[in-house]
Design an enzyme around this catalytic site. Structure first.
Site, short mmCIF file in Angstrom:
data_model
loop_
_atom_site.label_atom_id
_atom_site.label_comp_id
_atom_site.label_asym_id
_atom_site.label_seq_id
_atom_site.Cartn_x
_atom_site.Cartn_y
_atom_site.Cartn_z
N ALA A 195 0.91 -1.32 0.01
CA ALA A 195 0.07 0.05 -0.01
C ALA A 195 1.06 1.36 -0.04
CB ALA A 195 -0.90 -0.02 1.22
N ASP A 255 -3.91 -2.56 4.11
CA ASP A 255 -4.09 -1.79 2.97
C ASP A 255 -5.03 -0.53 2.95
OD1 ASP A 255 -2.98 -4.26 1.99
OD2 ASP A 255 -2.70 -3.00 0.56
O1 MRU Z 1 -1.08 -7.30 -3.10
P1 MRU Z 1 -0.02 -6.37 -2.36
O2 MRU Z 1 1.29 -7.24 -2.38
O3 MRU Z 1 0.00 -5.16 -2.79
O4 MRU Z 1 -0.67 -6.55 -0.97
C1 MRU Z 1 -0.02 -5.74 -0.05
C2 MRU Z 1 -0.35 -6.27 1.43
O5 MRU Z 1 -1.31 -6.74 1.83
C3 MRU Z 1 0.47 -5.60 2.52
O6 MRU Z 1 0.31 -6.63 3.64
C4 MRU Z 1 -0.02 -4.28 2.84
O7 MRU Z 1 -0.19 -3.46 1.85
C5 MRU Z 1 0.75 -3.53 3.88
S1 MRU Z 1 2.31 -3.12 3.05
C6 MRU Z 1 3.05 -2.39 4.25
#
Ligand code: MRU
Length: 366
Positions: A57, A249
């Site tokens: 995110a 997110d």
């Molecule tokens: O689909 P992604 O890899 O972008 O998902 C990321 C996540 O779910 C992470 O756990 C979340 O963004 C937190 S990152 C600091």
């Protein structure tokens, strides 16, 4: 460029600027290869976010902000300012449409958009516009790193000595623009000599755990053991897990938190076994405009990600598959939310509102 991108003390920076260019580390290629992707052009950046060259995110927020700034530089200086504002809007909408769940994306593009309109209103000349808008977006990079370090320090208060921690997905430097959120807390605990060890969920279907989290923890020398996503119950039942920490997110005003698919079952299991379940996230991940997790849009991705692994089909020809990329953990299952304004505790409606207020008061003072 390699030495600039890899800052071992802060983790691997996923985004980097080089003379106005926006360079991403290609997270699709890790851990096998370290390759770079030039996403200076807005269409390239949109592709990079959708295809997950850059992901996590906070990282997609910062990457999108930089790309928007680079794009707006080219639009400023037209006679028709109404047209310019319309083009600003289009650029923002284009980037915002790439991934729907992580609110950091909209948070970051809104900030750039607002600053661009302010500069336009001030009638600054073109070169001044270009310089200031890009610097504004670049500042977000450093700011994320600072905030992640701060939240990780707050997180130390909830990590016991020699904690055995489960984490899910990748909430490290790669995902959070330096240091990390969930992994940031673990990294800080390791640096403080608390000797944490980590069970890393592989995180199907994209395997951010096995590919990225294992890579980051190994680089730092934090003891890490890979597990399949269905093994955490076994470990909890045996008494081998002291706590769970994941990233998020999007967090609603009441603390309901969307994170990578598989986080919710992990929180249910942790609560069943009376194991504390924590979320670590910067305030840019909070969405105070929505009351609860029910309003969080969940991204559905291509079913091929479930049907195959690294290009190899895993099932029968013509199989159907479902691929929701995120789930929502209800606030009742969350012991605390670790932020740069401290560890927030229930009732979250109040503690979240107070943290956001403190944060905006600080920003106004600057
Ligand atoms: O689909 P992604 O890899 O972008 O998902 C990321 C996540 O779910 C992470 O756990 C979340 O963004 C937190 S990152 C600091």
């Amino acid at each position: 460029m390699d030495t600039l991108m890899i800052k071992v003390d802060e983790g691997t920076m996923p985004v980097h600027t080089d003379n106005g260019k926006i360079i991403l580390i290609d997270q699709r290629k890790l851990p096998d290869a370290i390759e770079y992707f030039d996403a200076t052009d807005i269409d390239q950046m949109c592709f990079a976010i959708v295809d997950m060259v850059v992901r996590g995110a906070p990282s997609i927020g910062v990457a999108a902000a930089l790309s928007m700034a680079a794009h707006l530089q080219k639009l400023a200086g037209q006679q028709d300012s109404a047209l310019t504002v319309r083009q600003f809007d289009e650029a923002k909408s284009k980037l915002d449409a790439t991934r729907p769940t992580a609110v950091n994306l909209r948070w970051a593009t809104s900030k750039v958009h607002m600053f661009a309109c302010f500069l336009l209103n001030e009638k600054v000349d073109n070169s001044e516009f270009g310089k200031r808008i890009f610097e504004f977006a670049e500042h977000m990079l450093q700011d994320h790193l600072d905030r992640n370090r701060k939240l990780s320090d707050f997180g130390l208060s909830v990590v016991p000595q020699s904690a055995r921690i489960i984490t899910h997905c990748n909430a490290g430097s790669l995902a959070a623009c330096g240091w990390g959120t969930a992994l940031g807390v673990i990294r800080s605990a390791h640096a403080k000599g608390l000797k944490p060890s980590v069970f890393v969920d592989e995180t199907r279907p994209r395997n951010q755990g096995s590919k990225l989290t294992m890579w980051e923890l190994t680089q730092d020398g934090v003891p890490a053991t890979l597990i399949c996503d269905n093994m955490s119950g076994y470990l909890m039942q045996k008494g081998d897990v002291d706590m769970v920490i994941t990233g998020a997110d999007r967090i609603a005003a009441n603390g309901d938190s969307a994170n990578k698919i598989g986080t919710y079952p992990l929180a249910v299991l942790a609560n069943h076994h009376a194991i504390p379940f924590y979320i670590a996230a910067p305030l840019s991940t909070f969405d105070p405009l929505i009351e609860s997790g029910e309003e969080i849009p969940i991204e559905f991705r291509n079913k091929e990600e479930v049907l195959s692994l690294d290009g190899r089909t895993l099932t029968v020809n013509g199989a159907e598959a479902l691929n929701p990329a995120f789930d929502v953990t209800p606030n009742q299952l969350i012991k605390g939310i670790i932020t740069e304004e401290g560890v927030l505790r229930p009732p979250y409606k109040e503690s979240i509102a107070a943290a956001l207020k403190r944060n905006s008061e600080k920003a106004t003072k600057i």
